[in-house]
Design a protein around this motif. Structure first.
Motif, PDB file in Angstrom:
ATOM      1  N   TRP A 182       0.690  -1.261   0.411  1.00  0.00           N
ATOM      2  CA  TRP A 182      -0.106   0.078   0.119  1.00  0.00           C
ATOM      3  C   TRP A 182       1.118   1.481   0.094  1.00  0.00           C
ATOM      4  CZ3 TRP A 182      -4.872  -0.659   3.866  1.00  0.00           C
ATOM      5  CH2 TRP A 182      -5.510  -1.568   3.322  1.00  0.00           C
ATOM      6  N   ALA A 183       0.649   2.131  -0.599  1.00  0.00           N
ATOM      7  CA  ALA A 183       1.228   3.349  -0.622  1.00  0.00           C
ATOM      8  C   ALA A 183       1.360   4.182   0.377  1.00  0.00           C
ATOM      9  CB  ALA A 183       0.566   4.713  -2.254  1.00  0.00           C
ATOM     10  N   GLU A 184       1.919   4.729   1.300  1.00  0.00           N
ATOM     11  CA  GLU A 184       1.341   5.462   2.192  1.00  0.00           C
ATOM     12  C   GLU A 184       1.730   5.155   3.467  1.00  0.00           C
ATOM     13  OE1 GLU A 184       0.379  10.014   1.914  1.00  0.00           O
ATOM     14  OE2 GLU A 184      -0.261   8.808   0.687  1.00  0.00           O
ATOM     15  N   VAL A 185       2.105   3.582   3.276  1.00  0.00           N
ATOM     16  CA  VAL A 185       2.275   2.623   4.749  1.00  0.00           C
ATOM     17  C   VAL A 185       3.412   2.064   5.225  1.00  0.00           C
ATOM     18  CG1 VAL A 185       1.670   0.554   5.191  1.00  0.00           C
ATOM     19  CG2 VAL A 185      -0.653   1.887   4.109  1.00  0.00           C
ATOM     20  N   TRP A 186       4.554   2.279   5.696  1.00  0.00           N
ATOM     21  CA  TRP A 186       5.905   1.886   6.129  1.00  0.00           C
ATOM     22  C   TRP A 186       5.428   0.172   5.941  1.00  0.00           C
ATOM     23  CZ3 TRP A 186      10.417   3.757   6.182  1.00  0.00           C
ATOM     24  CH2 TRP A 186      10.269   4.639   5.621  1.00  0.00           C
ATOM     25  N   TYR A 187       6.544  -0.124   5.735  1.00  0.00           N
ATOM     26  CA  TYR A 187       6.426  -1.792   5.586  1.00  0.00           C
ATOM     27  C   TYR A 187       7.887  -1.756   6.226  1.00  0.00           C
ATOM     28  CZ  TYR A 187       2.645  -2.658   3.143  1.00  0.00           C
ATOM     29  OH  TYR A 187       0.863  -2.732   2.835  1.00  0.00           O
ATOM     30  N   ALA A 188       8.249  -3.070   6.842  1.00  0.00           N
ATOM     31  CA  ALA A 188       9.416  -4.086   6.786  1.00  0.00           C
ATOM     32  C   ALA A 188       9.239  -4.925   5.478  1.00  0.00           C
ATOM     33  CB  ALA A 188       9.551  -4.419   8.300  1.00  0.00           C
ATOM     34  N   PRO A 228       3.695  -4.689   7.475  1.00  0.00           N
ATOM     35  CA  PRO A 228       3.412  -3.762   7.639  1.00  0.00           C
ATOM     36  C   PRO A 228       3.756  -2.850   9.030  1.00  0.00           C
ATOM     37  CG  PRO A 228       1.187  -5.119   7.689  1.00  0.00           C
ATOM     38  CD  PRO A 228       2.673  -6.102   7.050  1.00  0.00           C
ATOM     39  N   VAL A 229       3.966  -2.369   8.974  1.00  0.00           N
ATOM     40  CA  VAL A 229       4.068  -1.366  10.396  1.00  0.00           C
ATOM     41  C   VAL A 229       3.717   0.342  10.155  1.00  0.00           C
ATOM     42  CG1 VAL A 229       6.486  -0.162  11.384  1.00  0.00           C
ATOM     43  CG2 VAL A 229       6.420  -2.114  10.158  1.00  0.00           C
ATOM     44  N   VAL A 230       2.826  -0.250  10.859  1.00  0.00           N
ATOM     45  CA  VAL A 230       1.995   1.424  11.384  1.00  0.00           C
ATOM     46  C   VAL A 230       1.666   1.943  12.882  1.00  0.00           C
ATOM     47  CG1 VAL A 230      -0.459   1.469  11.038  1.00  0.00           C
ATOM     48  CG2 VAL A 230       0.697  -0.101   9.141  1.00  0.00           C
ATOM     49  N   ASN A 231       1.618   2.655  12.874  1.00  0.00           N
ATOM     50  CA  ASN A 231       1.444   2.732  13.963  1.00  0.00           C
ATOM     51  C   ASN A 231       0.380   4.704  13.835  1.00  0.00           C
ATOM     52  OD1 ASN A 231       2.806   5.375  13.792  1.00  0.00           O
ATOM     53  ND2 ASN A 231       4.414   4.671  14.964  1.00  0.00           N
TER      54      ASN A 231
END
Ligand SMILES: [Fe+2]
Length: 753
Positions: free
Chosen positions: A158-164, A182-185
């Motif tokens: 997904w765009a604008e979502v951080w991932y490892a 995904p690394v989402v806070n």
């Protein structure tokens, strides 16, 4: 099929420095196509605008040793940012390894593979590369020895979502795999914890692994062992890049996803890079002594939030460990890297002024401007400060064709110039700070080591009239016509030398639109006026945005457009602090230094339906200031003529306001308050939305001519309009705008004309 080219023949150049002192030299970097030779002539520029109502194009040939004919060739342009770390391929063990990092892509649209981390030779297509294939599908490519293998996730990130993300290969099992977690806070991504995309993984069989090619590890690009220019090919952020000397399991990747400022998995960690160090520069710091340092190429954006940004801090300088990310762009430009064609030695007898290298090839003509300042100790009476910071902000602007808001602001059909069309054919020359990168993020860095096609004497502004450099030539032309003893300076000179740059002069004139100012520039003007210096603020919307210059690369300028002001974009949450200096970006008024405090007036409105004129205000009759209007008929409108929209008050205009810091002793001499509704009040003054913010109704849509003096003998005169300079030459320079300007300048330098 290649698109038809409108300009089969062209030639463009840029100088190694915009400001040169006698005794120094300047290189000219030139590229072109469609002709074998380029004819070079040094000229002094006097006036650029070719409208018949004005003085017309005026240059003076200045014989010099650079004049002559040179071979012309088209040179490759360096662009696209990436990071280069040498020496990693030799360290990779044959017994399995993994590449891991955190990535956040800004836009989903790429049709090509975007390299995240690679040890990959693009010439032979060998090595190992962690990439995003079209659709943002994470993939690992391996190719070495007797085979190659690729594994790609079925679904895109997904765009604008951080991932490892991690790619790993294991010769013992003969498998390669990729994983994205995904690394989402609550703060770091477009979506929050209630909308977390699923983790993904895929694996495939691979043949035996042999040593990778001897190329560098790159972030955001593929290397080329055959010497080809490497170009950044990734649009997005990367943080915490790491290389492991073993294959990583799914559990390892889940553990890695919990990393803060350092990798959470240490076993087998071969090297990692701490992008939170050296944010002001291009250094890539190894996270351990075994991790070789690297460098960033083509100025990607630093001081951006990383995967671990938790909303607890909004300034990187207070919590750099949450800013260990770099935002790469395929259209970043630092130094386009053209070879120097010739070098001009600016001899000690060179007069200060606006110069250009005139380039002619096959019927195409370019002027490459540069500025010669005075030799120390040989300054004349007047300094005209050319706003090169603002030239850089607007450098290669495509407002009419690329900015979504461009045509709506204009309110009429924009007019395009040949140079605008040539620029559209050469997007590699980079963007202005009024545009968005290809991924939708704002352009916060601008370099002058590239041709700037709108910093040309004949250029006209797509919105209306002229803008910046050609408008400032109106002032040069007026000074020449009046026979004034003047030097030119640039923003860079004032930034570098501070008050010392201005101190030798009896009067300092600004350009027509000095919108961008560094703290050192403001300090210099302030110290000059407070110490008895005299300033003529010859424009509108001046000293509005905070800028900084890169200490490491002084040809690069930074702006961070914040939550306020007339802005072409807005920096992301937590990203309004400058990377190059660590200072708060945005409007100077939001840092406590509204332009009114020093220049008397500050930005209040802009419009492009035409320009308007001033009327005298009651203060004009006070005995202390009647000299300003000597020879001016008191009933006449002031500036109801001119080359910019037909009036002296137009484009961007300023007003006095004691609540914003206009000195209480300021005289309001004249006011233009007859604008149409294409002029609106600036957004930083609109707290609630309602009708009536246009020029026909709102009292703050106006341009104020002001004057104040200080107890120490300093003085500031403000015209408060970009269009003012376009009226100076009307009627053979015999007009009330020219008269008022001359009265003030003569008084300031102690001359009578
Ligand atoms: Fe502007």
């Amino acid at each position: 099929m290649a698109a038809p080219t409108r300009f089969p023949t062209w030639v463009l150049g840029y100088p190694s420095d915009l400001s040169v002192a006698p005794g120094e030299s300047v290189d000219f970097h030139v590229s072109g196509a469609g002709a074998d030779e380029v004819e070079v002539q040094l000229v002094k520029l006097i006036h650029g605008d070719t409208q018949r109502a004005g003085p017309g194009f005026h240059e003076i040939e200045v014989p010099s040793r650079v004049d002559g004919t040179y071979p012309l060739s088209e040179q490759e342009t360096h662009h696209g940012s990436y990071a280069r770390i040498a020496g990693m391929s030799a360290l990779l063990p044959p017994a399995g390894a993994a590449l891991s990092l955190f990535a956040m892509v800004r836009a989903a649209g790429s049709e090509r593979a975007q390299p995240l981390m690679t040890i990959w030779d693009a010439a032979t297509e060998t090595g190992v590369a962690l990439v995003l294939e079209p659709g943002l599908r994470l993939a690992l490519w391996t190719s070495a020895g007797d085979g190659s293998a690729r594994v790609t996730l079925g679904d895109g990130l997904w765009a604008e979502v951080w991932y490892a993300v991690c790619g790993t290969w294991d010769p013992t099992t003969g498998r390669i795999s990729v994983r994205a977690v995904p690394v989402v806070n609550s703060y770091n991504s477009r979506f929050g914890p209630v909308a977390i995309p699923p983790s993904r993984g895929a694996e495939a069989a691979a043949s035996s692994w042999t040593a990778p090619p001897a190329v560098d590890l790159l972030l955001g690009a593929f290397d080329a062992a055959d010497g080809r220019i490497v170009r950044g090919a990734y649009d997005g952020k990367i943080s915490l890049p790491s290389v492991y000397a073993r294959a990583l399991t799914q559990e390892d990747v889940l553990a890695l996803a919990g990393s803060g400022a350092a990798p959470a998995v240490q076993e087998g960690l071969l090297a990692w890079w701490d992008l939170s160090r050296g944010i002001e520069a291009s250094w890539v710091a190894g996270g351990t002594s075994a991790s070789p340092d690297g460098e960033l190429v083509n100025m990607p954006t630093r001081a951006v939030t990383a995967h671990n940004w938790d909303g607890s801090c909004y300034e990187w300088s207070h919590a750099p460990q949450q800013y260990g990310a770099v935002h790469f762009h395929v259209d970043d430009v630092d130094d386009v890297g053209w070879n120097a064609m010739c070098t001009l030695d600016v001899t000690p007898d060179f007069a200060s002024g606006v110069y250009a290298l005139r380039l002619r090839a096959g019927g195409f003509e370019d002027h490459t401007p540069f500025f010669v300042r005075a030799a120390p100790g040989r300054e004349k009476k007047v300094a005209l400060v050319l706003p090169t910071g603002s030239y850089l902000a607007y450098a290669n602007e495509h407002l009419a064709t690329a900015a979504p808001m461009g045509q709506a602001i204009v309110g009429h059909t924009p007019s395009l110039q040949p140079m605008d069309l040539l620029l559209m054919e050469h997007p590699e020359l980079g963007l202005s700070m009024y545009e968005l990168h290809a991924d939708g993020s704002g352009v916060s860095l601008s370099s002058r080591r590239r041709p700037i096609l709108n910093m040309r004497p004949r250029h006209r502004f797509s919105f209306m009239g002229t803008w910046q450099f050609p408008s400032d030539l109106y002032i040069v032309d007026w000074l020449e016509h009046g026979g004034y003893d003047y030097d030119v300076l640039t923003d860079e000179d004032v930034h570098r030398d501070g008050p010392e740059a201005l101190r030798p002069y009896r009067a300092v004139m600004t350009g027509s639109h000095p919108e961008y100012a560094s703290e050192r520039m403001l300090d210099a003007y302030e110290a000059y006026v407070a110490g008895g210096g005299k300033v003529m603020y010859m424009g509108g919307n001046g000293f509005y945005w905070v800028i900084s210059y890169s200490p490491e690369k002084p040809w690069v300028m930074e702006v961070r457009r914040g939550e306020n002001g007339v802005r072409a974009w807005q920096a992301g949450p937590g990203e309004t602090t400058h990377s190059t200096t660590g200072e708060k970006g945005g409007l100077w008024r939001d840092r406590g230094r509204a332009p009114q405090k020093l220049f008397g007036t500050g930005f209040t409105s802009e419009g492009y339906g035409g320009s308007f004129h001033y009327h005298r205000m009651p203060d004009a009759d006070l005995p202390a200031v009647t000299w300003i209007f000597a020879g001016v008929d008191s009933d006449d409108p002031i500036g109801d003529f001119g080359l910019v929209g037909g009036g002296a008050a137009g484009q961007e205009i300023d007003r006095a306001d004691v609540t914003l810091g206009t000195p209480p002793q300021t005289h309001l001499l004249a006011c233009a308050q007859n604008q149409d509704d294409s002029y609106k009040v600036v957004p930083e003054e609109i707290e609630f939305m309602f009708d009536g913010v246009g020029g026909t109704e709102h009292p703050n849509v106006r341009a104020d001519v002001t004057y104040y003096e200080t107890l120490a003998g300093g003085a500031v005169f403000a015209t408060s309009s970009i269009a003012w300079s376009g009226s100076l030459s009307h009627n053979g320079y015999d007009n009330n705008v020219s008269r008022i300007t001359g009265n003030v300048l003569d008084r300031f330098i102690g001359e009578r004309r």
